[in-house]
Design a protein around this motif. Structure first.
Motif, PDB file in Angstrom:
ATOM      1  N   GLY A   5      38.857  39.549  24.684  1.00 43.33           N
ATOM      2  CA  GLY A   5      38.755  39.852  26.118  1.00 43.33           C
ATOM      3  C   GLY A   5      37.574  39.154  26.780  1.00 43.33           C
ATOM      4  O   GLY A   5      37.246  39.409  27.935  1.00 43.33           O
TER       5      GLY A   5
ATOM      6  N   LYS B 215      39.327  34.297  37.788  1.00 46.58           N
ATOM      7  CA  LYS B 215      39.667  34.289  36.362  1.00 46.58           C
ATOM      8  C   LYS B 215      41.127  34.687  36.174  1.00 46.58           C
ATOM      9  O   LYS B 215      41.596  35.654  36.771  1.00 46.58           O
TER      10      LYS B 215
ATOM     11  N   LYS C  41      41.184  47.982  28.267  1.00 51.11           N
ATOM     12  CA  LYS C  41      40.892  46.561  28.083  1.00 51.11           C
ATOM     13  C   LYS C  41      41.057  45.724  29.345  1.00 51.11           C
ATOM     14  O   LYS C  41      40.969  44.501  29.290  1.00 51.11           O
TER      15      LYS C  41
ATOM     16  N   ASP D 135      36.702  37.556  30.577  1.00 51.74           N
ATOM     17  CA  ASP D 135      36.185  38.338  31.713  1.00 51.74           C
ATOM     18  C   ASP D 135      34.678  38.129  31.821  1.00 51.74           C
ATOM     19  O   ASP D 135      34.131  37.967  32.914  1.00 51.74           O
TER      20      ASP D 135
HETATM   21 MG    MG Z   1      41.687  40.720  29.094  1.00 48.03          MG
END
Ligand code: MG
Ligand code: ADP
Ligand code: ASP
Length: 420
Positions: A152, A7, A210, A155
């Protein structure tokens, strides 16, 4: 064929040169014999820009259209990554969420995975494709609309694909070379960890670190995904970065292993509310219906006959929430007040607070952590406004202007700069 999930976050695909750099890392794994699923974020800053456009257009926006707009950043990078790989003679194809399809719930802007059928991507792998590039952060609701997974969220897409495709590992490439004792941008003394337990990372993430989205850690824990965080800007090998793993795989566990912060917090106090059964349920039910995520809650001790307007006893209620939900919360409370569902004398909003937390599995068996934390803050003259604790964390709400100072003071107080 063994399979890896790789990723790349926003800064790692921020421009065409960086996409090329990421593609080279992917090509290296293909040359080592892996099939690869690449999950991409939008270019850094893109999602913020899209969110800004939505908020300017419609302050209390329709969440379905919010998702339609903010999911688009990842579509661009997925296509560009596939093209870049093709230019390097790596057979690659891109997928948007609906094409896989990545089936989610219909909770717009906070959707959860329901299923990720493998057929479409597996068929292409069987035909000789080496890399599937999937747009992170997005999915498809049962109603056939685009959803997103919360900020976010790429992820979490990565970990979900690692679980669904039984990947050997899920590598999260980002702009730091691993998980640190605290955000290396805030404290120069932050130290990189070789390993961190799922439970600790889960707390750190949910308290604001984060580097990984909370839900991604939850999923990795549940499906036993080997999850690693490493740098997209450095040369890396199988020992680079930080491995998130089961507690048993970590030799030593410190009392406190990390400090997290969350900058954009707000605090709302309802002064002089009735103290009777059902009042908390009325307040927080109203907020939940409006989709507000309340975090910490404090209710004062009741005072009897304090106020003429409220015969019987009265109290005050304080809660914290993300600053971007204040408008929504205020509207919900005002509406409930207007309908006579809620009575209070004064509502005070403080939008200048931040949350700082210490996390560590070792807290389970050690007393005195709270005392040490409060002492370190008091030495710096930092006033604590709200406290919340759980088995492995202690959080405090403080004035935002002291946030960095608090993080550094706590990092020092728990001697986190010292190598394990
Ligand atoms: Mg992130
Ligand atoms: P990406 O765009 O790759 O997803 P993020 O910005 O979401 O990257 O996450 C990486 C950032 O997380 C780092 O740049 C760092 O500032 C921040 N961060 C916060 N806490 C930590 C921590 N404990 N360890 C490492 N990074 C952290
Ligand atoms: N682009 C999305 C965000 O900025 C998702 C992600 O990067 O993980 O929140």
């Amino acid at each position: 064929m063994p399979l890896l999930v790789m990723k790349f976050g926003g800064t790692s695909v921020a421009d065409l040169a960086r996409i090329k750099n990421a593609a080279e890392k992917v090509k290296r794994e293909v040359e080592r014999g892996y099939d690869v699923i690449v999950i991409v974020s939008a270019m850094s800053g893109k999602t913020n820009e899209l969110v800004g456009w939505v908020e300017q257009t419609s302050p209390l926006f329709d969440a379905r259209e919010y998702d339609a707009v903010v999911a688009s950043g990842e579509n661009v990078t997925a296509g560009l990554m596939a093209l870049t790989l093709q230019e390097m003679d790596v057979p690659a194809r891109s997928w948007q969420g609906w094409q896989v399809p990545i089936n989610t719930t219909s909770a717009h802007s906070a959707a959860r995975f329901v299923s990720i059928p493998r057929t479409n991507i597996d068929t292409k792998f069987a035909e000789g494709m080496k890399v599937a590039v999937v747009a992170g952060f997005q999915g498809l609701s049962p109603e056939g609309r685009i959803t997103t997974l919360g900020r976010g969220g790429s992820d979490t897409t990565a970990v979900a694909f690692a679980a669904a495709f039984e990947a050997e590992r899920c590598d999260i490439y980002t702009d730091v070379d691993g998980i640190y004792t605290t955000d290396p941008r805030i404290s120069s003394k932050a130290r990189k960890l070789d390993k961190i337990a799922f439970e600790e990372m889960l707390e750190l993430a949910s308290l604001g670190a984060k580097v990984l989205q909370t839900r991604s850690v939850e999923l990795a824990m549940r499906y036993n995904v080997r999850l690693r965080v490493l740098s997209s800007f450095e040369d890396t090998d199988e020992n680079s970065g930080t491995l998130v793993c089961a507690e048993e795989d970590i030799m030593e566990s410190k009392v406190v292993s990390g400090v997290a912060y969350s900058r954009d917090e707000a605090k709302i106090t309802l002064f002089t509310i009735e103290d009777r059964p059902g009042i908390a349920s009325a307040i927080f039910g109203t907020l939940a219906e409006a989709g507000v995520n309340v975090d910490m809650i404090v209710q004062n001790i009741s005072e009897k006959d304090y106020d003429e307007a409220f015969p019987g006893s009265v109290t005050d209620m304080t809660f914290s929430l993300p600053t971007n939900q204040v408008a929504r919360a205020k509207k919900a409370i005002d509406d409930a007040y207007a309908k006579g569902l809620l009575k209070y004398e004064e509502l005070i909003i403080d939008e200048d607070v931040a949350k700082v937390s210490v996390v560590g599995i070792g807290m389970r068996s050690h007393a005195g952590v709270a005392a040490r934390m409060f002492e370190a803050l008091s030495k710096e003259g930092i006033n604590i406004k709200v406290i919340a604790t759980s088995e492995i964390k202690i959080s405090v709400l403080i004035d935002r202007k002291y946030m960095e100072l608090a993080v550094q003071a706590l990092h020092d107080a728990f001697e986190l700069e010292k190598a394990a």
